[in-house]
Scaffold this motif. Structure first.
Motif, PDB file in Angstrom:
ATOM      1  N   THR A  39       0.834  -1.192   0.000  1.00  0.00           N
ATOM      2  CA  THR A  39       0.000   0.000   0.000  1.00  0.00           C
ATOM      3  C   THR A  39       0.876   1.252   0.000  1.00  0.00           C
ATOM      4  OG1 THR A  39      -1.854   1.143   1.116  1.00  0.00           O
ATOM      5  CG2 THR A  39      -0.228   0.077   2.523  1.00  0.00           C
ATOM      6  N   VAL A  40       0.381   2.316  -0.657  1.00  0.00           N
ATOM      7  CA  VAL A  40       1.108   3.584  -0.739  1.00  0.00           C
ATOM      8  C   VAL A  40       0.106   4.710  -0.529  1.00  0.00           C
ATOM      9  CG1 VAL A  40       2.588   5.036  -2.171  1.00  0.00           C
ATOM     10  CG2 VAL A  40       2.582   2.588  -2.533  1.00  0.00           C
ATOM     11  N   GLU A  41       0.456   5.685   0.320  1.00  0.00           N
ATOM     12  CA  GLU A  41      -0.534   6.752   0.571  1.00  0.00           C
ATOM     13  C   GLU A  41       0.154   8.052   0.979  1.00  0.00           C
ATOM     14  OE1 GLU A  41      -3.710   6.160   0.044  1.00  0.00           O
ATOM     15  OE2 GLU A  41      -4.876   7.615   1.173  1.00  0.00           O
ATOM     16  N   PHE A  42      -0.183   9.146   0.284  1.00  0.00           N
ATOM     17  CA  PHE A  42       0.267  10.469   0.699  1.00  0.00           C
ATOM     18  C   PHE A  42      -0.642  10.957   1.828  1.00  0.00           C
ATOM     19  CE2 PHE A  42       3.509  11.982  -2.134  1.00  0.00           C
ATOM     20  CZ  PHE A  42       3.316  11.330  -3.343  1.00  0.00           C
ATOM     21  N   ASN A  43      -0.123  11.820   2.705  1.00  0.00           N
ATOM     22  CA  ASN A  43      -1.015  12.414   3.697  1.00  0.00           C
ATOM     23  C   ASN A  43      -1.697  13.636   3.065  1.00  0.00           C
ATOM     24  OD1 ASN A  43       1.049  14.335   3.768  1.00  0.00           O
ATOM     25  ND2 ASN A  43       0.938  14.595   5.984  1.00  0.00           N
ATOM     26  N   TYR A  44      -2.500  14.348   3.851  1.00  0.00           N
ATOM     27  CA  TYR A  44      -3.325  15.425   3.301  1.00  0.00           C
ATOM     28  C   TYR A  44      -2.516  16.568   2.702  1.00  0.00           C
ATOM     29  CZ  TYR A  44      -7.634  13.401   5.007  1.00  0.00           C
ATOM     30  OH  TYR A  44      -8.714  12.560   5.202  1.00  0.00           O
ATOM     31  N   SER A  45      -1.324  16.817   3.257  1.00  0.00           N
ATOM     32  CA  SER A  45      -0.521  17.917   2.722  1.00  0.00           C
ATOM     33  C   SER A  45       0.433  17.442   1.638  1.00  0.00           C
ATOM     34  CB  SER A  45       0.283  18.574   3.854  1.00  0.00           C
ATOM     35  OG  SER A  45       1.225  17.637   4.357  1.00  0.00           O
ATOM     36  N   GLY A  46       0.664  16.144   1.589  1.00  0.00           N
ATOM     37  CA  GLY A  46       1.604  15.616   0.612  1.00  0.00           C
ATOM     38  C   GLY A  46       3.030  15.623   1.111  1.00  0.00           C
ATOM     39  N   ASP A  47       3.236  16.124   2.315  1.00  0.00           N
ATOM     40  CA  ASP A  47       4.593  16.168   2.852  1.00  0.00           C
ATOM     41  C   ASP A  47       5.062  14.804   3.333  1.00  0.00           C
ATOM     42  OD1 ASP A  47       4.489  19.488   4.350  1.00  0.00           O
ATOM     43  OD2 ASP A  47       5.088  18.790   2.361  1.00  0.00           O
ATOM     44  N   LEU A  48       4.120  13.943   3.646  1.00  0.00           N
ATOM     45  CA  LEU A  48       4.469  12.610   4.111  1.00  0.00           C
ATOM     46  C   LEU A  48       3.919  11.573   3.157  1.00  0.00           C
ATOM     47  CD1 LEU A  48       3.763  12.890   7.947  1.00  0.00           C
ATOM     48  CD2 LEU A  48       5.956  13.099   6.776  1.00  0.00           C
ATOM     49  N   LEU A  49       4.696  10.535   2.932  1.00  0.00           N
ATOM     50  CA  LEU A  49       4.322   9.443   2.041  1.00  0.00           C
ATOM     51  C   LEU A  49       4.546   8.148   2.796  1.00  0.00           C
ATOM     52  CD1 LEU A  49       3.665   8.328  -0.814  1.00  0.00           C
ATOM     53  CD2 LEU A  49       6.074   8.642  -1.386  1.00  0.00           C
ATOM     54  N   ALA A  50       3.489   7.387   2.995  1.00  0.00           N
ATOM     55  CA  ALA A  50       3.600   6.150   3.762  1.00  0.00           C
ATOM     56  C   ALA A  50       3.494   4.938   2.856  1.00  0.00           C
ATOM     57  CB  ALA A  50       2.493   6.087   4.818  1.00  0.00           C
ATOM     58  N   THR A  51       4.276   3.910   3.160  1.00  0.00           N
ATOM     59  CA  THR A  51       4.146   2.630   2.463  1.00  0.00           C
ATOM     60  C   THR A  51       3.997   1.534   3.508  1.00  0.00           C
ATOM     61  OG1 THR A  51       6.526   2.208   2.471  1.00  0.00           O
ATOM     62  CG2 THR A  51       5.635   3.345   0.546  1.00  0.00           C
ATOM     63  N   GLY A  52       3.238   0.498   3.121  1.00  0.00           N
ATOM     64  CA  GLY A  52       3.133  -0.687   3.964  1.00  0.00           C
ATOM     65  C   GLY A  52       3.597  -1.862   3.133  1.00  0.00           C
ATOM     66  N   ASP A  53       4.108  -2.902   3.790  1.00  0.00           N
ATOM     67  CA  ASP A  53       4.559  -4.049   3.011  1.00  0.00           C
ATOM     68  C   ASP A  53       4.011  -5.357   3.555  1.00  0.00           C
ATOM     69  OD1 ASP A  53       7.977  -3.953   4.354  1.00  0.00           O
ATOM     70  OD2 ASP A  53       6.160  -4.832   5.179  1.00  0.00           O
ATOM     71  N   LYS A  54       4.364  -6.443   2.851  1.00  0.00           N
ATOM     72  CA  LYS A  54       3.836  -7.751   3.236  1.00  0.00           C
ATOM     73  C   LYS A  54       4.401  -8.212   4.565  1.00  0.00           C
ATOM     74  CE  LYS A  54       2.177 -10.275  -0.724  1.00  0.00           C
ATOM     75  NZ  LYS A  54       2.242 -11.535  -1.474  1.00  0.00           N
ATOM     76  N   ARG A  63       8.962  14.848   2.805  1.00  0.00           N
ATOM     77  CA  ARG A  63       9.510  15.697   1.764  1.00  0.00           C
ATOM     78  C   ARG A  63      10.448  16.713   2.375  1.00  0.00           C
ATOM     79  NH1 ARG A  63       6.112  19.179  -2.624  1.00  0.00           N
ATOM     80  NH2 ARG A  63       7.780  19.298  -4.168  1.00  0.00           N
ATOM     81  N   GLU A  64      11.614  16.863   1.766  1.00  0.00           N
ATOM     82  CA  GLU A  64      12.591  17.812   2.285  1.00  0.00           C
ATOM     83  C   GLU A  64      12.133  19.234   2.040  1.00  0.00           C
ATOM     84  OE1 GLU A  64      14.731  15.038   3.954  1.00  0.00           O
ATOM     85  OE2 GLU A  64      15.163  17.172   4.093  1.00  0.00           O
ATOM     86  N   GLN A  65      12.453  20.087   2.999  1.00  0.00           N
ATOM     87  CA  GLN A  65      12.126  21.500   2.830  1.00  0.00           C
ATOM     88  C   GLN A  65      13.023  22.106   1.781  1.00  0.00           C
ATOM     89  OE1 GLN A  65       9.712  23.154   4.276  1.00  0.00           O
ATOM     90  NE2 GLN A  65       9.070  21.382   5.467  1.00  0.00           N
ATOM     91  N   GLU A  66      12.564  23.180   1.206  1.00  0.00           N
ATOM     92  CA  GLU A  66      13.377  23.890   0.231  1.00  0.00           C
ATOM     93  C   GLU A  66      14.613  24.429   0.926  1.00  0.00           C
ATOM     94  OE1 GLU A  66      11.179  26.617  -1.993  1.00  0.00           O
ATOM     95  OE2 GLU A  66      12.898  27.483  -3.023  1.00  0.00           O
ATOM     96  N   ASN A  67      15.745  24.199   0.297  1.00  0.00           N
ATOM     97  CA  ASN A  67      17.003  24.584   0.932  1.00  0.00           C
ATOM     98  C   ASN A  67      17.903  25.186  -0.131  1.00  0.00           C
ATOM     99  OD1 ASN A  67      19.484  24.738   2.185  1.00  0.00           O
ATOM    100  ND2 ASN A  67      19.353  22.713   3.126  1.00  0.00           N
ATOM    101  N   LYS A  68      18.214  26.474  -0.009  1.00  0.00           N
ATOM    102  CA  LYS A  68      18.953  27.148  -1.069  1.00  0.00           C
ATOM    103  C   LYS A  68      20.316  26.531  -1.319  1.00  0.00           C
ATOM    104  CE  LYS A  68      16.562  31.396  -1.625  1.00  0.00           C
ATOM    105  NZ  LYS A  68      15.782  31.768  -0.442  1.00  0.00           N
ATOM    106  N   SER A  69      20.912  25.993  -0.246  1.00  0.00           N
ATOM    107  CA  SER A  69      22.250  25.432  -0.440  1.00  0.00           C
ATOM    108  C   SER A  69      22.205  24.088  -1.144  1.00  0.00           C
ATOM    109  CB  SER A  69      22.947  25.293   0.917  1.00  0.00           C
ATOM    110  OG  SER A  69      22.234  24.357   1.699  1.00  0.00           O
ATOM    111  N   ARG A  70      21.049  23.436  -1.160  1.00  0.00           N
ATOM    112  CA  ARG A  70      20.940  22.158  -1.874  1.00  0.00           C
ATOM    113  C   ARG A  70      19.695  22.200  -2.743  1.00  0.00           C
ATOM    114  NH1 ARG A  70      20.620  17.216   1.461  1.00  0.00           N
ATOM    115  NH2 ARG A  70      21.078  16.227  -0.522  1.00  0.00           N
TER     116      ARG A  70
END
Lengths: 453, 112
Positions: A39-54, A63-70
């Motif tokens: 199973t794969v599911e984004f949360n409501y904001s899309g910042d988190l992505l969860a997976t489940g396995d067998k 999701r990483e925050q925007e970072n000017k140095s990277r």
């Protein structure tokens, strides 16, 4: 700040160029069964992505925050937390093995600093709290820094403990366990828009729970016949309406969808609406019912439409019209002439999921050979893409793939007989607002983004 | 009346043959019936559903299971065990070891 170049809800799947972003998982040829993503599911904001396995494990990416140095790592998903959600069990009374495989994960809307999700296996649903800890108290009076108790008679002065920063620690703890309410195998869970209740559906029954209460559950649908010999269909999926907290739908193995209103009666065995596409009786075959079985049902974000996935197609239904779908999209019609072998190798029973993009202008679903399909509803175009390691250079564009059905195979096309039916994409997810998709290919998770970024 | 019956039969046969040509699904059905002539009189009916509802059924000895579980207690979660079709006397079986009882709905070719 979330507003990506394309605006809040960019248009559908095709005028965009999809590019490889990341792939998670081992490259081994030998895939351990436990590593297969279920199973794969984004949360409501899309910042988190969860997976489940067998293997019963949940992995959450953030999701990483925007970072000017990277600048290139903006939008990258990295592991945030992982935990063992379910363990294998054995029901001694019935001699039944209970798999630890995670069938579904559903996020709760965020209400405070912590994140909550529901995960379920065949029998038990659990509510998990994922919280961050980035401070700890130092300077206790009664214990040392390493935790050893101090002798109270040796203490001559008192001090106030201070909070000091520490390395971020993400903890997952089970807050509720909703057990013993399902005789058959749970196939769906759905959080209600009231944020207080949720439903869980198995093959024959649907139960309504309150998130705070684990020892009671209300049965709202029961299709078990008095005599099991008369069993003709099972429940395959169920979902709450995104805005109307009294409305839910459930699909069946016969290709029908029932919409129920919980205000009309306590037991919703009688539907309010019944969606079924009329079938041409002369075209009926041994396979008709099997391939009409709906493997997934999803409401659009607007709540006006719902989408169903059966073996060969994706259908979009207008909730106001029960007689037939408003759109039918062929996923892999070329398989119709392979149904005999697909029945023999059991692939005909594969359960594919489907999903909407944030603006409901496009839908996506998986196929075989690690192909997945996107349908742009406005432009009436579709595309076939592939999740493969060969095409996994950073920001590499995905080239549309084509399956050749006729005799002459063009260059770059793949013939139906060369498709790998062990490489199935059953689970896909689309970010709630941006053009970022997560595609599960057996034990690997691919993340693709549009080229604007 | 007896003169009508052979005509009706051949009209039906003809339609069936036409169907096989025009409908790939019917052609596939014919293929399947040719391989498994005794396949379900009720296509897609309760057989599939019962198989689905019975998923996970195994038979075992609780004493053996608990002893094996106690042995495995400190190890990691068991990974998929290699296919073991036989359980010999010196081996304590666990549910994972039992041969997968995957009931096949397609009749064996040996059974004719």
């Amino acid at each position: 700040m979330a507003g990506a170049g394309g605006g809040g809800c960019p248009a559908g799947g095709n005028d965009l160029q999809w590019c490889f972003s990341q792939v998670k998982g081992a490259i081994d040829e030998d895939v351990a069964e436990a590593d297969i993503i279920s199973t794969v599911e984004f949360n409501y904001s899309g910042d988190l992505l969860a997976t489940g396995d067998k293997g019963g494990r949940v992995v959450i990416f953030q999701r990483e925050q925007e970072n000017k140095s990277r600048p290139h790592s903006r939008g990258e998903y990295n592991v945030y937390s992982t935990f063992q959600s379910h363990e294998p069990e054995f029901d001694y009374l019935k001699s039944l093995e209970i798999e630890e495989k995670i069938n579904k994960i559903r996020w709760l809307p965020q209400q405070n600093a912590a994140h909550f999700l529901l995960s379920t296996n065949d029998k038990t649903i659990k509510l998990w709290k994922i919280s961050e800890r980035d401070k700890r108290a130092e300077g206790y009076n009664l214990k040392d820094e390493d935790g050893r108790l101090r002798d109270p008679f040796r203490i001559t002065a008192l001090r106030v403990p201070v909070l000091k920063p520490m390395d971020l620690m993400v903890e997952a703890s089970p807050r509720r366990v909703f057990a013993n309410a399902h005789t058959y195998h749970v196939n769906s869970i759905s959080v209600n828009s009231d944020h207080e209740t949720y439903l869980s559906a198995d093959d024959l029954r649907i139960n309504l729970w309150h998130l705070e209460i684990t020892d009671r559950s209300f049965n709202i649908v029961d299709i078990k016949p008095a005599n099991m010999e008369e069993l003709t269909e099972v429940i395959t999926a169920a979902e709450f309406h995104p805005h109307q907290c009294n409305v839910f739908v459930y699909s069946s193995s016969k290709g029908t969808i029932r919409l129920c209103d919980m205000r009309s009666s306590a037991l919703c065995d009688r539907h309010s609406k019944f969606f079924e596409e009329p079938e041409d009786p002369s075209s009926r075959s041994f396979f008709s019912e099997i391939i009409s079985s709906i493997s997934d049902v999803k409401f659009s974000h607007s709540g006006r439409y719902m989408m169903t996935r059966d073996y060969l197609s994706v259908k979009v239904w207008d909730l106001n019209m029960e007689s037939r779908p408003v759109e039918t999209h062929q996923v892999h019609e070329y398989l119709r002439s392979k149904l005999c072998s697909l029945y023999e190798n059991d692939c005909i029973f594969d359960k594919f999921e489907c999903c909407w993009n944030g603006s409901d202008s496009a839908v996506m679903t998986g196929s075989y050979n690690n192909f997945f399909r996107m349908f742009d509803r406005n432009a009436r175009r579709d595309v076939t893409l592939e999740a493969s390691r060969e095409n996994s250079k950073p920001r590499a564009s995905l080239k549309p793939r084509k399956v050749c059905t006729g005799g002459k195979r063009k260059k770059d096309e793949i013939s139906v007989d060369s498709l790998d039916f062990n490489k199935k994409i059953l689970h896909t997810a689309w970010h709630p607002t941006e053009n970022i998709i997560a595609v599960a290919a057996t034990n690997n998770l691919y993340i693709f983004q549009d080229k604007i970024n | 009346m007896s003169a009508d019956v052979p005509e009706a039969a051949s009209a039906e046969e003809q339609k069936e043959m036409e169907d096989k040509v025009t409908s790939p699904e019917k052609a596939e059905e014919a293929k399947l019936k040719a391989r498994y002539p005794h396949l379900g009189q009720k296509p897609g009916g309760s057989d599939f559903l019962r198989k689905r509802l019975q998923k996970g059924q195994k038979y075992f000895d609780s004493g053996d299971y608990n002893m094996a579980k106690a042995k495995m207690k400190n190890k990691q979660l068991p990974t998929a065990a290699p296919d073991k079709t036989e359980v010999t006397g010196d081996h304590i079986p666990t549910p994972q070891d039992l041969p997968q009882r995957k009931p096949s709905l397609v009749a064996s070719k040996l059974a004719g």
